[in-house]
Design a protein around this motif. Structure first.
Motif, PDB file in Angstrom:
ATOM      1  N   GLU A 132      40.927  21.942-125.277  1.00 39.28           N
ATOM      2  CA  GLU A 132      40.229  21.074-126.225  1.00 39.28           C
ATOM      3  C   GLU A 132      38.837  21.634-126.462  1.00 39.28           C
ATOM      4  OE1 GLU A 132      39.300  18.009-122.568  1.00 39.28           O
ATOM      5  OE2 GLU A 132      40.617  17.356-124.176  1.00 39.28           O
ATOM      6  N   GLU A 188      41.677  15.650-129.183  1.00 39.79           N
ATOM      7  CA  GLU A 188      42.732  16.632-129.418  1.00 39.79           C
ATOM      8  C   GLU A 188      42.348  17.589-130.542  1.00 39.79           C
ATOM      9  OE1 GLU A 188      46.727  15.152-129.865  1.00 39.79           O
ATOM     10  OE2 GLU A 188      46.296  13.462-128.549  1.00 39.79           O
ATOM     11  N   CYS A 189      42.843  18.816-130.434  1.00 39.69           N
ATOM     12  CA  CYS A 189      42.636  19.793-131.492  1.00 39.69           C
ATOM     13  C   CYS A 189      43.897  20.650-131.604  1.00 39.69           C
ATOM     14  CB  CYS A 189      41.410  20.660-131.227  1.00 39.69           C
ATOM     15  SG  CYS A 189      41.567  21.729-129.791  1.00 39.69           S
ATOM     16  N   SER A 190      44.054  21.283-132.747  1.00 37.35           N
ATOM     17  CA  SER A 190      45.208  22.155-132.958  1.00 37.35           C
ATOM     18  C   SER A 190      44.954  23.500-132.272  1.00 37.35           C
ATOM     19  CB  SER A 190      45.441  22.362-134.452  1.00 37.35           C
ATOM     20  OG  SER A 190      44.424  23.185-134.985  1.00 37.35           O
ATOM     21  N   SER A 210      37.315  28.100-132.354  1.00 36.72           N
ATOM     22  CA  SER A 210      36.197  27.749-131.481  1.00 36.72           C
ATOM     23  C   SER A 210      35.925  28.857-130.460  1.00 36.72           C
ATOM     24  CB  SER A 210      36.506  26.435-130.754  1.00 36.72           C
ATOM     25  OG  SER A 210      35.538  26.157-129.784  1.00 36.72           O
ATOM     26  N   GLU A 244      42.426  25.445-134.315  1.00 34.89           N
ATOM     27  CA  GLU A 244      41.037  24.995-134.140  1.00 34.89           C
ATOM     28  C   GLU A 244      40.463  25.504-132.815  1.00 34.89           C
ATOM     29  OE1 GLU A 244      41.051  20.741-136.517  1.00 34.89           O
ATOM     30  OE2 GLU A 244      41.984  20.844-134.540  1.00 34.89           O
ATOM     31  N   LEU A 245      41.274  25.479-131.777  1.00 35.84           N
ATOM     32  CA  LEU A 245      40.827  25.973-130.485  1.00 35.84           C
ATOM     33  C   LEU A 245      40.534  27.470-130.559  1.00 35.84           C
ATOM     34  CD1 LEU A 245      40.284  25.439-127.490  1.00 35.84           C
ATOM     35  CD2 LEU A 245      42.708  25.925-127.073  1.00 35.84           C
TER      36      LEU A 245
END
Length: 117
Positions: free
Chosen positions: A45, A51-53, A60, A56-57
């Motif tokens: 996360e 929560e993230c996809s 990041s 997205e992770l």
């Protein structure tokens, strides 16, 4: 993508940004660097409890890797070391200013990184 493959790709990215083959990327508590190694968070996360996809992770992690690589390229380690002896408020203020400067410098040097930041 498995964790080791992610780490390997991020290490290649860091070496490309810094033009230093002695840089390693490893998993740690949060994004930071000791000017020899880049530590990236090993979690699923971005914000704890949110929560993230996987995409997205991954974005990041790339942004954190680029940011920390920017410190290796644009931050004067001697100045940074002098601030380690100062009270925490001075280090925090320097870090805020330095983070903005590093991200602007990385965006100018590597235009695609602006979207990540």
């Amino acid at each position: 993508m498995n964790r080791e493959r992610m780490r390997s790709v991020l290490e290649t990215l860091a070496r490309t940004f810094t033009e230093r083959n002695d840089i390693s990327v490893t998993w740690g508590a949060g994004p930071c660097t000791d000017f020899k190694r880049i530590y990236l968070p090993r979690r699923n996360e971005i914000v704890p409890g949110v929560e993230c996809s996987p995409g997205e992770l991954w974005l990041s992690l790339k942004a954190s890797c680029a940011h920390e690589s920017g410190h290796l390229v644009f931050t004067d380690k001697g100045v940074w070391d002098k601030f380690k002896e100062k009270p925490p408020i001075y280090r925090h203020i320097l870090n805020i200013i330095e983070d903005a400067r590093v991200e602007r410098s990385m965006s100018n040097s590597f235009p695609g990184t602006l979207r990540w930041f």
